[in-house]
Design a protein around this motif. Structure first.
Motif, short mmCIF file in Angstrom:
data_model
loop_
_atom_site.label_atom_id
_atom_site.label_comp_id
_atom_site.label_asym_id
_atom_site.label_seq_id
_atom_site.Cartn_x
_atom_site.Cartn_y
_atom_site.Cartn_z
N ARG A 1 -16.40 0.77 -10.11
CA ARG A 1 -15.71 0.94 -8.98
C ARG A 1 -15.80 2.60 -9.44
O ARG A 1 -14.57 2.73 -10.50
N LYS B 1 -15.81 11.90 -13.54
CA LYS B 1 -15.60 11.21 -13.89
C LYS B 1 -16.55 10.16 -14.35
O LYS B 1 -15.72 8.55 -14.60
N LYS C 1 0.91 -1.14 0.20
CA LYS C 1 0.13 0.04 -0.04
C LYS C 1 0.43 0.85 -0.10
O LYS C 1 0.75 2.32 -0.86
N THR D 1 -19.16 3.42 -5.24
CA THR D 1 -19.23 2.44 -5.82
C THR D 1 -20.27 3.89 -6.47
O THR D 1 -21.70 4.42 -6.09
N PRO E 1 -8.60 9.83 -6.54
CA PRO E 1 -6.81 10.27 -5.54
C PRO E 1 -7.12 12.15 -5.02
O PRO E 1 -7.71 12.61 -6.07
N TYR F 1 -6.74 8.64 -1.26
CA TYR F 1 -7.74 8.43 -1.87
C TYR F 1 -9.51 7.88 -1.65
O TYR F 1 -9.34 8.04 -0.29
N LYS F 2 -10.88 8.82 -2.49
CA LYS F 2 -11.55 8.40 -1.78
C LYS F 2 -12.05 6.87 -2.99
O LYS F 2 -12.94 7.55 -4.14
N ASP F 3 -13.21 5.42 -2.44
CA ASP F 3 -13.62 5.13 -3.19
C ASP F 3 -14.93 5.30 -3.32
O ASP F 3 -15.61 5.74 -2.91
N ARG G 1 -12.08 5.56 -8.28
CA ARG G 1 -11.34 5.86 -7.40
C ARG G 1 -11.03 7.43 -7.46
O ARG G 1 -10.71 7.44 -8.79
N SER H 1 -18.88 8.88 5.13
CA SER H 1 -16.89 8.35 5.36
C SER H 1 -16.39 9.54 6.59
O SER H 1 -15.55 8.92 6.88
#
Length: 721
Positions: free
Chosen positions: A298, A100, A4, A315, A302, A311-313, A300, A181
């Motif tokens: 998904r 995105k 990581k 869905t 950065p 990062y924040k992911d 991501r 979050s």
């Protein structure tokens, strides 16, 4: 854990810092292409790029733009690709997520691979020009993009300052995908000036020289576009405004034709209400008599932190209409908009080579200029108006200004309206036409198209105060010249105040003699009573009127609230006489507090200032600035200067409005005059950082050096990239 850490370190190195190493083969190729390109800088610093091929001209244009302001070039692509948080941190995460949802690098790479060879050559030249600049300037440290790739041109293909994607509300998007979050993000939308842009076209029968005339007057944030010329041996010869980082003249002209885009109110985007059905751990939405599964993806994002990249992911969900962007009354809302980057980029470039109405119309048949109306003129004497270029055919039973039922197949888009089915104009009997972001029903006076002849969704706007003003300066005039066209573009009348001020004076006249406001406002009202509703640097009534209008606009007492309805609707129909008088009282008090007296000339308040090369300027009352006579377009001024006070300032500083102005005459040879806000260069050390500021502030346009013969005696530098 070690893996990581390695990923985070690699990401941090990739997102910023030194330019990526270039291959020897690329360097040889760039150097060879550079020899096919000549850049001539005129005495305003404007680049005239000459190449053997269109690709050579693109290569040179991107190199020249990077020389002038690489930061703005890179920032536009950081935004377009959804990588702004890598430079600015978590406050813009949802702005990146919004991009995105629509811009996927793998998809763009596939579209690039399938593009026609001619377009590929241009995209390769785009990337090569920028990468060669970075190779030649190792001192430049990009914020995020250390190597440009050809497919990136597809992410920013249309040129508008606010594209269709920006119709997705960031707050609603964050509320939907934010979850729990625990992080706090800023997702405020920028405050937009209710202005827009102006395009005028005058037919030969209404001009002294019997040549068609065109006014090009975009209202954008300052320094949003470069001014340059692109010429090739393959028939390219276009001059005008180029959005930083793009390889086509967005608003401009060639030797035979010109085009001006104005933001459109045609309905090119729709929201769909999706009825969600949960089955176990799967989510479906109703459609017709059945159900369809949501597609998930998904994403991501950065973002930069003090300790490196994080990062924040997310869905995210898609129906067949498009991505889900918010929830509303228990339903999910998906959005559908145009997603044709290859066609859009093709149309944006090929129209710059169109030499007459027929060839320009041919480019419009690609139907990807989705957010714009277009005003056109050519050397054959044609003038034309093209309405929003992407309008899906829809069932007229539905209200398309509101989200529609996504479960009903009848709400699906059908084929696009053809050019002939849109409210366009060609050579109207009036001999003039215009667009100022309002509806086309007034575009050519009595020669305009009729609203009842078209479906309601072709236009969601009305007539603005600027539109009223445009008709005033264009109608009943048969002796236009370039000089008088420029004078019309800077006509000083303020039609909204001409409607508003009499109602204020009437309210004042009806006050009882013992009302405290009667004596308190006597002198300001006298100044307004004697006003001719025209702006000027020395005008005190302009100061009083603008401060009064802004004060009334900020008032919530008539139900304005946060909805921010159109200012003219509010001021003319919603405010009571008492509210108008109280707003004037507040305006006078503000002028006295900030400037010592309400008798303050407008030019002492309204200022142009360019402090440094930052995209967001740090305005300062103690630093030099230039007075500007024309105010905000919201009051009906055709020349627009959207200014306000900033933290620590009492003077008002403009950040948008007239950003590029050009007046063009099409005859045997094209003639043009133009001005750019501030100057061509983004570098404070350049003599061209602010050398047009005084011309800009006074509407004193300079001659455009379009032909090589005009550059003789006006050449500052000639070189290969």
């Amino acid at each position: 854990m070690m893996r990581k850490i390695a990923i985070v370190l690699a990401a941090a190195l990739a997102f910023a810092g030194p330019v990526a190493a270039q291959s020897p083969n690329d360097i040889v190729r760039w150097r060879r292409q550079a020899q096919n390109v000549t850049i001539i800088r005129d005495d305003w610093g404007i680049a005239h790029i000459y190449g053997k091929s269109d690709a050579d001209a693109v290569f040179g244009a991107l190199y020249a733009q990077a020389e002038d302001d690489f930061n703005r070039v890179e920032t536009n692509y950081i935004n377009a690709i959804g990588r702004l948080a890598e430079a600015e941190g978590d406050s813009v995460i949802y702005k990146d997520l919004r991009m995105k949802l629509f811009i996927d690098p793998d998809s763009m790479k596939a579209k690039y691979a399938a593009s026609p060879a001619s377009l590929k050559r241009l995209m390769i030249a785009f990337a090569d020009g920028l990468n060669y600049y970075l190779y030649k300037h190792p001192e430049v440290r990009p914020r995020v993009i250390t190597h440009f790739e050809p497919w990136m041109a597809l992410t920013f293909s249309e040129g508008s300052i606010g594209g269709d994607i920006e119709k997705v509300n960031l707050r609603a998007l964050a509320n939907f995908y934010g979850g729990d979050s625990g992080q706090r993000f800023s997702y405020s939308e920028p405050v937009r000036e209710p202005g827009g842009s102006n395009g005028f076209a005058i037919a030969p029968k209404n001009t002294v020289n019997h040549h068609a005339l065109l006014l090009i007057n975009p209202h954008t944030t300052f320094f949003f576009r470069s001014e340059l010329q692109m010429v090739s041996d393959e028939g390219l010869d276009a001059y005008g405004a180029v959005t930083w980082g793009q390889f086509f003249v967005y608003q401009g002209f060639n030797d035979r034709a010109g085009w001006m885009h104005t933001s459109s109110n045609a309905d090119a985007v729709d929201d769909y209400l999706e009825t969600v059905v949960r089955k176990g751990d799967r989510l479906f939405y109703k459609y017709g008599n059945g159900e369809r599964p949501f597609t998930t993806k998904r994403i991501r994002v950065p973002y930069r932190t003090a300790n490196g990249m994080a990062y924040k992911d997310f869905t995210v969900f898609y129906s067949h209409h498009g991505p889900v962007i918010r929830s509303e009354n228990g339903k999910w809302v998906s959005i559908r908009l145009m997603e044709e980057p290859v066609k859009a980029l093709t149309q944006s470039f090929t129209r710059t080579k169109a030499k007459d109405y027929a060839s320009f119309r041919k480019t419009m048949e690609l139907h990807t200029n989705s957010s714009n109306n277009t005003v056109f003129a050519d050397a054959r004497g044609n003038i034309a108006y093209f309405h929003g270029n992407f309008i899906p055919r829809r069932d007229p039973r539905f209200d398309w200004t509101q989200p529609v039922d996504g479960s009903n197949p009848a709400t699906e888009w059908r084929a696009l309206l053809s050019i002939d089915e849109s409210p366009n104009l060609l050579n109207p009997a009036s001999g003039w036409l215009y667009n100022s972001n309002d509806a086309p029903w007034w575009a050519a006076g009595p020669s305009s198209r009729k609203r009842e002849s078209f479906p309601s969704y072709v236009e969601n706007g009305g007539q603005s105060a600027r539109g009223v003003h445009a008709v005033r300066v264009l109608q009943n005039k048969k002796d236009f010249t370039l000089a008088s066209l420029i004078a019309a573009a800077y006509d000083t009348y303020l039609p909204l105040f001409a409607e508003m001020i009499p109602t204020l004076i009437d309210a004042y006249d009806k006050l009882s003699s013992n009302d405290p406001l009667k004596s308190k406002l006597a002198e300001p009202v006298k100044a307004l009573r004697n006003w001719d509703y025209r702006w000027s640097l020395n005008s005190i009534p302009t100061s009083v009127a603008v401060f009064w209008g802004e004060s009334l606009n900020r008032s919530d007492t008539a139900g304005l609230g946060k909805a921010r309805m159109l200012i003219d609707q509010y001021l003319l129909t919603r405010a009571t006489p008492q509210q108008k008088l109280e707003a004037l009282d507040r305006a006078v008090a503000t002028l006295e507090r900030n400037f010592g007296t309400w008798n303050t000339p407008w030019g002492e308040i309204n200022r142009f200032q360019r402090v440094n090369g930052d995209i967001v300027q740090p305005f300062n009352d103690n630093l030099p600035s230039i007075p500007v006579a024309f105010p905000s377009a919201r009051w009906g001024s055709l020349a627009s200067f959207a200014a306000r006070a900033y933290p620590g300032t009492k003077k008002w500083y403009g950040t948008s409005g007239n950003s590029f102005v050009a007046a063009v005459e099409f005859g045997d040879r094209v003639r043009a005059f133009a001005v750019t806000a501030g100057g061509e260069s983004g570098h404070p050390s350049s003599p061209h950082f602010n050398d047009e500021a005084t011309r800009y502030a006074t509407g004193n346009l300079r001659e455009v050096y379009f032909y090589p013969s005009q550059l003789k005696g006006h050449t500052e530098r000639q070189y290969h990239p």
